[in-house]
Design an enzyme around this catalytic site. Structure first.
Site, short mmCIF file in Angstrom:
data_model
loop_
_atom_site.label_atom_id
_atom_site.label_comp_id
_atom_site.label_asym_id
_atom_site.label_seq_id
_atom_site.Cartn_x
_atom_site.Cartn_y
_atom_site.Cartn_z
N HIS A 158 60.21 53.91 65.94
CA HIS A 158 59.64 55.26 66.07
C HIS A 158 60.39 56.07 67.12
O HIS A 158 61.11 55.51 67.95
CB HIS A 158 58.16 55.19 66.47
N LYS A 162 56.56 58.17 71.24
CA LYS A 162 55.39 57.37 70.83
C LYS A 162 54.89 56.54 72.00
O LYS A 162 55.66 55.88 72.68
CB LYS A 162 55.75 56.49 69.62
#
Ligand SMILES: NC(=O)C1=CN([C@@H]2O[C@H](COP(=O)(O)OP(=O)(O)OC[C@H]3O[C@@H](n4cnc5c(N)ncnc54)[C@H](OP(=O)(O)O)[C@@H]3O)[C@@H](O)[C@H]2O)C=CC1
Ligand SMILES: O=C(O)C1=N[C@H](C(=O)O)C[C@H](O)C1
Length: 269
Positions: A158, A162
């Site tokens: 990600h 995040k």
């Protein structure tokens, strides 16, 4: 003419908040009735369309969620765990469908959604996309077909912003693999290997998280045995897939009885 369901978006300025506002505004199946941000946020009091850098949408960003939720048929919430618990209580009070995309909730926090689900529909999933929910089903089937000669590893990547790991999706995939194998994920989960970890334990399910750049979300389930490997993989390249799934869930929940649901229910997988 029949009025479409009115939807409130929380975390309006967030990556997902903005994508949801765009998706709802572009839809002819629902309309935006509220956009919520935290008190003190620079968007509060501004038209949400203008705050997003576009045309006005006629919805002013508010830090008073109950006022807008009371007028809504659904709330779509991609924020943070404790905020989501507060929104669940408000959605229950208003009998509005609460679509929860927020990840990183502990089992205790998830259990605290129980009282709200006695009064309203909650649809919660760590990933709202069709592709990932299909991958979850495939993972369960493959895990059920293979024995422990196949080591299972869930790998996710990600963007740098995040805050939770493993991702909600990785946990969904791990749960599916464990269910396919007929074991409890909590008993076999290997997270955050570092240092002299010892050899891999047979039957365990491992998790690895990569964080970098603007990666939207990539997930791989690896089944590795001596002499062969199976890889199931999903790559998200556009957050619109999550927003479309969330809107679908908000519409699906209209008229359903109170309770906790997920995207497998919504998508009929
Ligand atoms: N289920 C799914 O399909 C998906 C889930 N997600 C999850 O959604 C969540 C949000 O992701 P993303 O949009 O990238 O994150 P962002 O950080 O971009 O946005 C989060 C938003 O929530 C707001 N927020 C945070 N805390 C509170 C609070 N206490 N009260 C009210 N608002 C709050 C933030 O406001 P502020 O700016 O003031 O901090 C911000 O607007 C994450 O948990 C992520 O994992 C993401 C994509 C898909
Ligand atoms: O934070 C994100 O961005 C995402 N979060 C979800 C998760 O934790 O799995 C879904 C998606 O991968 C994007």
């Amino acid at each position: 003419m029949t009025q479409t369901p009115g939807i409130v978006v929380t975390g309006a300025s967030g990556r997902m908040g903005q994508m949801l506002i765009k998706t709802i505004s572009d839809s002819d199946k629902a309309h935006l009735v509220g956009a919520v941000e935290q008190a003190g946020h620079s968007w509060v009091g501004r038209d949400v369309g203008e705050a997003m850098g576009g045309a006005p949408l006629g919805v002013t960003v508010t830090d008073q969620p109950l006022e807008v939720i009371a007028r809504a048929q659904a709330i779509i919430d991609f924020t943070a765990p404790e905020a989501t618990l507060e929104f669940a209580a408000l959605a229950a009070q208003a009998r509005a469908v609460h679509v929860i995309g927020t990840t990183g909730m502990t089992p205790e926090q998830i259990a605290r959604l129980g009282p709200a689900a006695r009064h309203a529909v909650i649809v919660r999933a760590g990933n709202m996309s069709l592709g990932v929910n299909l991958l979850v089903q495939l993972t369960k089937r493959v895990a059920a077909a293979l024995d422990e000669d196949f080591d299972i590893e869930v790998i996710e990547a990600h963007h740098r912003h995040k805050v939770d790991a493993p991702s909600g999706t990785a946990l969904m995939l791990g749960e599916a693999a464990a269910e396919g194998r007929g074991v409890d994920l909590a008993d076999v989960s290997d997270r955050g290997r570092d240092g002299i970890t010892g050899a891999r334990e047979r039957g365990h399910i491992g998790f690895s998280a990569i964080r970098g750049g603007d990666i939207v979300g990539e997930h791989e389930v690896l089944f590795a045995a001596d002499g062969e490997r199976i890889v199931l993989r999903h790559a998200a390249t556009d957050r619109a897939i999550f927003a479309r799934g969330a809107l679908k869930a908000a519409l699906w929940g209209q008229g359903k009885g109170p309770g906790e649901y997920d995207m497998v229910d919504v998508l009929g997988l």
